[in-house]
Design an enzyme around this catalytic site. Sequence first.
Site, mmCIF file in Angstrom:
data_model
loop_
_atom_site.group_PDB
_atom_site.id
_atom_site.type_symbol
_atom_site.label_atom_id
_atom_site.label_comp_id
_atom_site.label_asym_id
_atom_site.label_seq_id
_atom_site.Cartn_x
_atom_site.Cartn_y
_atom_site.Cartn_z
ATOM 1 N N GLU B 54 -4.277 23.958 -26.870
ATOM 2 C CA GLU B 54 -5.157 24.487 -27.909
ATOM 3 C C GLU B 54 -4.970 23.760 -29.238
ATOM 4 O OE1 GLU B 54 -3.380 26.411 -25.880
ATOM 5 O OE2 GLU B 54 -4.758 27.812 -24.902
ATOM 6 N N PHE B 116 -1.505 42.645 -22.082
ATOM 7 C CA PHE B 116 -1.180 41.284 -21.656
ATOM 8 C C PHE B 116 -1.969 40.273 -22.507
ATOM 9 C CE2 PHE B 116 -2.063 37.568 -18.863
ATOM 10 C CZ PHE B 116 -0.770 37.062 -18.847
ATOM 11 N N GLN B 117 -1.256 39.303 -23.062
ATOM 12 C CA GLN B 117 -1.826 38.264 -23.920
ATOM 13 C C GLN B 117 -2.539 38.831 -25.140
ATOM 14 O OE1 GLN B 117 -3.881 35.372 -21.360
ATOM 15 N NE2 GLN B 117 -1.939 34.273 -21.190
ATOM 16 N N LYS B 166 -12.801 41.338 -25.566
ATOM 17 C CA LYS B 166 -13.392 40.994 -24.278
ATOM 18 C C LYS B 166 -14.602 41.877 -23.953
ATOM 19 C CE LYS B 166 -12.119 39.888 -19.549
ATOM 20 N NZ LYS B 166 -10.998 39.787 -18.594
ATOM 21 N N MET B 480 9.789 8.449 -41.378
ATOM 22 C CA MET B 480 9.770 8.899 -42.778
ATOM 23 C C MET B 480 10.990 9.758 -43.095
ATOM 24 S SD MET B 480 8.279 8.482 -45.605
ATOM 25 C CE MET B 480 6.519 8.171 -45.777
#
Lengths: 181, 568
Positions: B54, B116-117, B166, B480
């Site tokens: 993602e 869940f999630q 959802k 760096m």
Amino acid sequence: MENNREYIISAFTENHPGILFRVASVFLRRKINIESFKVSDSPVRGISLFTIVVEIDESMARVLVQQINRIVGVLKSNYYTAEGRLSQEVALFKVRKAILRGDTFEQISRKHPLRLLQMNGGASRTGNNDGYLVLRKSGYKEEIDALRDELKERGLLMELSRSGSIILHRETVEETMDGIL
Amino acid sequence: MGEKKISGAEALLFSLNAEGVDTLFGYPGGTIIPLYDALYVHADKMRHILTRHEQGAIHAAQGFARASGRTGVCIATSGPGATNLLTGIADAMIDSTPVVCITAQVPVNALGTDFFQEADIISMTSPVTKWNYQVTTAAEIAPAIARAFFLAGTGRPGPVVIDVTKNALVEMLDGFEYEKCKELRCYNDHPVVDTDALERAVELLNGAERPLIIFGQGIKLSGAEKQLRELSERGNIPMASTVLGLSAVPSDHPNFVGMVGMHGNVAPNRMTQQADVILAVGMRFSDRVTGKIGEYARQARLIHVDIDASELGRIITPEIAILGDAAEALAAMKRTIEARDRAAWFATAAEQHAIEYREVISKDLKPTKERVTMGEVIDGVARATGGDAIVVTDVGQHQMEAARYSRFARTRSLITSGGLGTMGYGLPAAIGAKIALPNRQVVLFCGDGGLQMTIQELGTILEWKVGVKIVLLNNSFLGMVRQWQQLFFERRYSSTPMTNPDFQKIADAYEMPHRRVERREDLAPAIEEMLSTPGAYFLEVKVDEEDCVFPMIPGGAALNDIMFNESL
């Protein structure tokens, strides 16, 4: 830090979920402790009024207000010093009934104009048998502080709940948000 | 659209279409399946680029937006899908990049149950979004998307998150209507420029002996490139750029004196300290630009133009603050600006540039040592492309060298993570840029550290045949950080040396033409081969392990304190 003083930050906002979170985040991000934080209806339907008291310096007050104004959903934020503002608090004091004699009560109420709230659906002062009374005091923050100290000193104070600063703005909501609403 | 019943997910796709979106970057998951189902059915209406993470999706959306000026869109599932977007959202916020992120959320009746999630993405993204909103019914989808695009793309652009439960994706709607959002009472997308302030600003500039324009990305975001150039030309005023402003003005413009800041050019940094009037446009006085703030531009009377009111006076209080769109403000100022002879002032720029050339540039571009320098590679690419490529960078030494040595002929040609300094940004951002503008040459410069943070996106290149030219400047170090350890921590190289894989084999595994260069004489032919090979290409150049980026103004030092090498 040495220029810190009490500032009142106000914000008129849409009454939407999430705006409170974003306003609070502006302070959290800079680790500024909030003295009091109040949100309530404004005279205009659907618009909330935030009143926040913080101890900061003026440059920080300016930056915070800029950041609050930047939040989508905020219509207008301003900052003020407490002086010259009609900034008041309301406080409810729970007081021990057993040791509060009538003459003591007279003394206190003469010194700190207050109101005795009737308890138990209109029961009188003596009719309250829960062992406490509830006093209501409105005034400047300092006046509330003074009553608190007095009651504490006399061993009367059981509990205290205060509203935080509430402000009556000089301008009307419509004037404050001229061109926005 | 008629009476046919559609799902919330379809309404979401049609809403995106109504905003002109034809490409999404994303990654599916359990909660967002209904949207992917709609994508399957309506594949003719929307192209979905499956990234490999993602974070890759949002950086690609950012690259897409930065290259094209259009709002980038990415989608992710609930929970970890959504939290994986966070870094990119924060990056887009600080770099004012218009992106709309659509995250799926657990069903409305499961909110707050540790379903869940489930992740509270509204709370998590509030500090790093311009706006966010949770949609819990299908009917809210179209108006929420309309607001999202209005807010992401107007005023000072930024990221917006729309979190869709959802149930809202699967609920059915009677038909579809879409109305674009054009205004909100709680948001001013187009402040009216104060004409009095503009007049005073021009007066200040007209009276200035040593004026300097410092511009930032606001020029590109506003589309003010022409207005900026015209004001500078008509007033005979030198212009300097921040990192994010680069390419808004052609690098070879006679009035352009270079990049300001920590690794910026000597001339504009010195000129900042000598200027009597500074016009700062679409920039925010980042610490990387100002150095020690109390010592910054002490002689200058300051004019600051920005469309974000919260930037005016945030870091430095300007004498004249102008709230508004850069193009409008600059166009208005142009009308009354007067040309003055500033030969001596421009000569200062030339003198300082000569010092930088002698002390730094000559050593970077015409080194006497064996190893190739990063500067040589970047200069080589700039020469070979004629400054026409879109340069994308990751973060670190190569980024600063790419900013210093790339040349730009066209605007929006440098895509780099400025404010957040997000390692791993480069590869996915380059993918997004190339997908947005397939006819432009897109060259990514990255280091071996940053590349490995999002290296899985080579899979996206493979699948979608994205013709990105990848130039890996490999010093086997987190360069760096190592430079700071070398200069300020007595060479204690704590966790900066990298044991790397054979990147050639990795490129090979992803079926990408590739080459490794270790010798100077192989560099130019390799660049030539890279640019002439159709499609993607992976060019790895071994550079010196202990090279540093100079000039450098150490963190917290004043702009006057320029280091030209290790010893100063």
